[in-house]
Write a protein that holds these residues in place. Structure first.
Motif, PDB file in Angstrom:
ATOM      1  N   ARG A 256       0.589  -8.842   7.524  1.00 23.00           N
ATOM      2  CA  ARG A 256       1.249  -7.619   7.040  1.00 23.00           C
ATOM      3  C   ARG A 256       0.558  -6.378   7.599  1.00 23.00           C
ATOM      4  N   LEU A 257       1.375  -5.460   8.075  1.00 19.54           N
ATOM      5  CA  LEU A 257       0.907  -4.142   8.505  1.00 19.54           C
ATOM      6  C   LEU A 257       1.825  -3.099   7.893  1.00 19.54           C
ATOM      7  N   GLU A 258       1.239  -2.026   7.361  1.00 17.83           N
ATOM      8  CA  GLU A 258       2.035  -0.945   6.788  1.00 17.83           C
ATOM      9  C   GLU A 258       1.646   0.379   7.433  1.00 17.83           C
ATOM     10  N   ALA A 259       2.627   1.244   7.562  1.00 12.30           N
ATOM     11  CA  ALA A 259       2.393   2.521   8.223  1.00 12.30           C
ATOM     12  C   ALA A 259       3.352   3.574   7.691  1.00 12.30           C
ATOM     13  N   ILE A 260       3.072   4.804   8.068  1.00  5.92           N
ATOM     14  CA  ILE A 260       3.935   5.933   7.707  1.00  5.92           C
ATOM     15  C   ILE A 260       4.311   6.666   8.991  1.00  5.92           C
ATOM     16  N   ALA A 261       5.588   6.959   9.135  1.00  6.24           N
ATOM     17  CA  ALA A 261       6.069   7.754  10.262  1.00  6.24           C
ATOM     18  C   ALA A 261       6.455   9.130   9.726  1.00  6.24           C
ATOM     19  N   ILE A 262       5.980  10.167  10.380  1.00  2.78           N
ATOM     20  CA  ILE A 262       6.220  11.540   9.933  1.00  2.78           C
ATOM     21  C   ILE A 262       7.040  12.276  10.982  1.00  2.78           C
ATOM     22  N   SER A 263       8.162  12.841  10.577  1.00  2.24           N
ATOM     23  CA  SER A 263       9.009  13.561  11.527  1.00  2.24           C
ATOM     24  C   SER A 263       8.292  14.818  11.999  1.00  2.24           C
TER      25      SER A 263
ATOM     26  N   VAL B  52       0.837  -1.206   0.000  1.00  3.09           N
ATOM     27  CA  VAL B  52       0.000   0.000   0.000  1.00  3.09           C
ATOM     28  C   VAL B  52       0.871   1.254   0.000  1.00  3.09           C
ATOM     29  N   THR B  53       1.919   1.258   0.811  1.00  3.60           N
ATOM     30  CA  THR B  53       2.794   2.437   0.862  1.00  3.60           C
ATOM     31  C   THR B  53       3.529   2.651  -0.455  1.00  3.60           C
ATOM     32  N   LEU B  54       3.678   1.579  -1.232  1.00  7.14           N
ATOM     33  CA  LEU B  54       4.326   1.710  -2.538  1.00  7.14           C
ATOM     34  C   LEU B  54       3.568   2.692  -3.422  1.00  7.14           C
ATOM     35  N   GLN B  55       2.254   2.681  -3.302  1.00  6.32           N
ATOM     36  CA  GLN B  55       1.414   3.553  -4.116  1.00  6.32           C
ATOM     37  C   GLN B  55       1.445   5.004  -3.633  1.00  6.32           C
ATOM     38  N   MET B  56       2.020   5.234  -2.472  1.00 13.53           N
ATOM     39  CA  MET B  56       2.074   6.576  -1.890  1.00 13.53           C
ATOM     40  C   MET B  56       3.420   7.258  -2.102  1.00 13.53           C
TER      41      MET B  56
ATOM     42  N   ARG C 253       6.101  10.892  -5.241  1.00 11.43           N
ATOM     43  CA  ARG C 253       7.033  12.020  -5.194  1.00 11.43           C
ATOM     44  C   ARG C 253       8.340  11.669  -4.485  1.00 11.43           C
ATOM     45  N   ALA C 254       8.502  10.404  -4.134  1.00  8.92           N
ATOM     46  CA  ALA C 254       9.714   9.985  -3.427  1.00  8.92           C
ATOM     47  C   ALA C 254      10.915  10.004  -4.364  1.00  8.92           C
ATOM     48  N   THR C 255      12.035  10.470  -3.853  1.00 11.59           N
ATOM     49  CA  THR C 255      13.261  10.491  -4.657  1.00 11.59           C
ATOM     50  C   THR C 255      14.061   9.199  -4.490  1.00 11.59           C
ATOM     51  N   ASN C 256      13.765   8.443  -3.434  1.00  6.81           N
ATOM     52  CA  ASN C 256      14.398   7.136  -3.243  1.00  6.81           C
ATOM     53  C   ASN C 256      13.499   6.059  -3.847  1.00  6.81           C
ATOM     54  N   GLY C 257      14.074   5.204  -4.674  1.00  5.81           N
ATOM     55  CA  GLY C 257      13.302   4.138  -5.308  1.00  5.81           C
ATOM     56  C   GLY C 257      12.722   3.181  -4.287  1.00  5.81           C
ATOM     57  N   PRO C 258      11.634   2.498  -4.609  1.00  2.00           N
ATOM     58  CA  PRO C 258      10.969   1.608  -3.654  1.00  2.00           C
ATOM     59  C   PRO C 258      11.696   0.290  -3.420  1.00  2.00           C
ATOM     60  N   ALA C 259      12.543  -0.139  -4.366  1.00  2.00           N
ATOM     61  CA  ALA C 259      13.219  -1.429  -4.242  1.00  2.00           C
ATOM     62  C   ALA C 259      14.293  -1.385  -3.155  1.00  2.00           C
ATOM     63  N   TYR C 260      14.532  -2.530  -2.531  1.00  2.00           N
ATOM     64  CA  TYR C 260      15.611  -2.612  -1.552  1.00  2.00           C
ATOM     65  C   TYR C 260      16.940  -2.429  -2.278  1.00  2.00           C
ATOM     66  N   PRO C 261      17.855  -1.598  -1.753  1.00  2.00           N
ATOM     67  CA  PRO C 261      19.090  -1.261  -2.486  1.00  2.00           C
ATOM     68  C   PRO C 261      20.009  -2.428  -2.806  1.00  2.00           C
TER      69      PRO C 261
ATOM     70  N   LYS D   5      11.775   2.639   5.623  1.00  2.00           N
ATOM     71  CA  LYS D   5      12.450   3.193   4.452  1.00  2.00           C
ATOM     72  C   LYS D   5      12.091   4.666   4.259  1.00  2.00           C
ATOM     73  N   SER D   6      13.108   5.512   4.152  1.00  2.00           N
ATOM     74  CA  SER D   6      12.892   6.946   3.921  1.00  2.00           C
ATOM     75  C   SER D   6      12.530   7.207   2.465  1.00  2.00           C
ATOM     76  N   ARG D   7      11.652   8.173   2.263  1.00  2.00           N
ATOM     77  CA  ARG D   7      11.251   8.491   0.894  1.00  2.00           C
ATOM     78  C   ARG D   7      12.262   9.373   0.174  1.00  2.00           C
ATOM     79  N   SER D   8      13.075  10.108   0.925  1.00  2.00           N
ATOM     80  CA  SER D   8      14.036  11.008   0.278  1.00  2.00           C
ATOM     81  C   SER D   8      15.288  11.123   1.136  1.00  2.00           C
ATOM     82  N   GLY D   9      16.340  11.692   0.537  1.00  2.00           N
ATOM     83  CA  GLY D   9      17.597  11.888   1.249  1.00  2.00           C
ATOM     84  C   GLY D   9      18.588  10.765   0.983  1.00  2.00           C
ATOM     85  N   THR D  10      19.844  11.036   1.256  1.00  2.00           N
ATOM     86  CA  THR D  10      20.895  10.026   1.087  1.00  2.00           C
ATOM     87  C   THR D  10      21.259   9.372   2.403  1.00  2.00           C
TER      88      THR D  10
END
Length: 242
Positions: free
Chosen positions: A182-189, A116-120, A123-131, A216-221
């Protein structure tokens, strides 16, 4: 001349505080690009540093005495600019020491999948696949304690505990699939509003359950260690219920 520099230091200090403070809300509430918001944050630190330098240069020449002015302005500049510089300085020091990791999991061979989070993540700059392997090796070297969590309860009960801990930690739970474990969630700083996607997987493990988590972070290095610490806290709360 010294009192004028002291006043300039005070003015810069008063400018630096709102510049630092506004950087986070610019990104979180106004949708300003992450890079721009972080640049504002950094420039706020530079302004504060300039104010501190000027204040230090003038606080002695303007100390109380015959026909001296500007001491109060220099002292106030030191206090205000010091407070304004603290947050970005600690952040920059942390960023310098942190590894270039943004995807942390207790199972590097078969990380829990984002569904589910994959669809959200449009605008993420980090790809969804595990590196991959290099990320896994770096994680094991830096965070060797991040291993699968084993509970002495069946998967159905483990799922309830996972759901409870996720809610307790303030995550925005976006998917509950107990049949799939399976449980999915979003953490917001809290300040910048950076979003990290979380996937938790529960599987039967003998008479009990094995719980794996991925953050997994959506952006940043670099995640500045946030994802690893989130997983540690999650594991600690989950095991506390046993």
């Amino acid at each position: 001349m010294s009192h004028r520099l002291a006043r300039l230091a005070f003015a810069l200090a008063c400018l630096s505080a709102p510049v630092v403070a506004i950087a986070g809300p610019m990104h979180r509430y106004l949708g300003v690009d992450r890079t721009i918001a972080l640049d504002v944050f950094r420039y706020g630190f530079y302004i504060a540093a300039a104010a501190i330098a000027l204040a230090l240069a003038t606080v002695v020449p303007t100390r109380p005495g015959d026909r001296r002015r500007g001491f109060v302005a220099a002292v106030l500049a030191l206090i205000i600019a010091g407070a304004a510089a603290w947050a970005p300085l600690s952040w920059l020091m942390h960023a310098y020491r942190a590894p270039d990791l943004t995807d942390i999991t207790t199972d590097t061979e078969d990380p829990p999948k984002l569904v589910v989070t994959l669809q959200m993540r449009q605008r993420a700059t980090n790809g969804p696949a595990y590196p991959g392997h290099a990320t896994a090796e770096l994680q094991h070297a830096i965070y060797p304690d991040l291993t699968p969590i084993r509970l002495n309860v069946p998967p159905a009960e483990a799922f309830k505990r996972v759901d409870h801990v996720a809610t307790e930690m303030g995550w925005d739970v976006v998917a509950r699939a107990p049949a799939d474990g399976r449980l999915e969630a979003i953490a917001i700083s809290p300040w910048f509003g950076f979003r990290d996607d979380i996937a938790v997987r529960i599987r039967r493990d003998g008479a009990g359950s094995r719980v794996d988590i991925r953050s997994k972070s959506r952006s940043g290095t670099s995640d500045l260690g946030v994802n690893a610490e989130r997983i540690r806290t999650f594991a600690r709360h989950l095991l506390a219920g046993q």
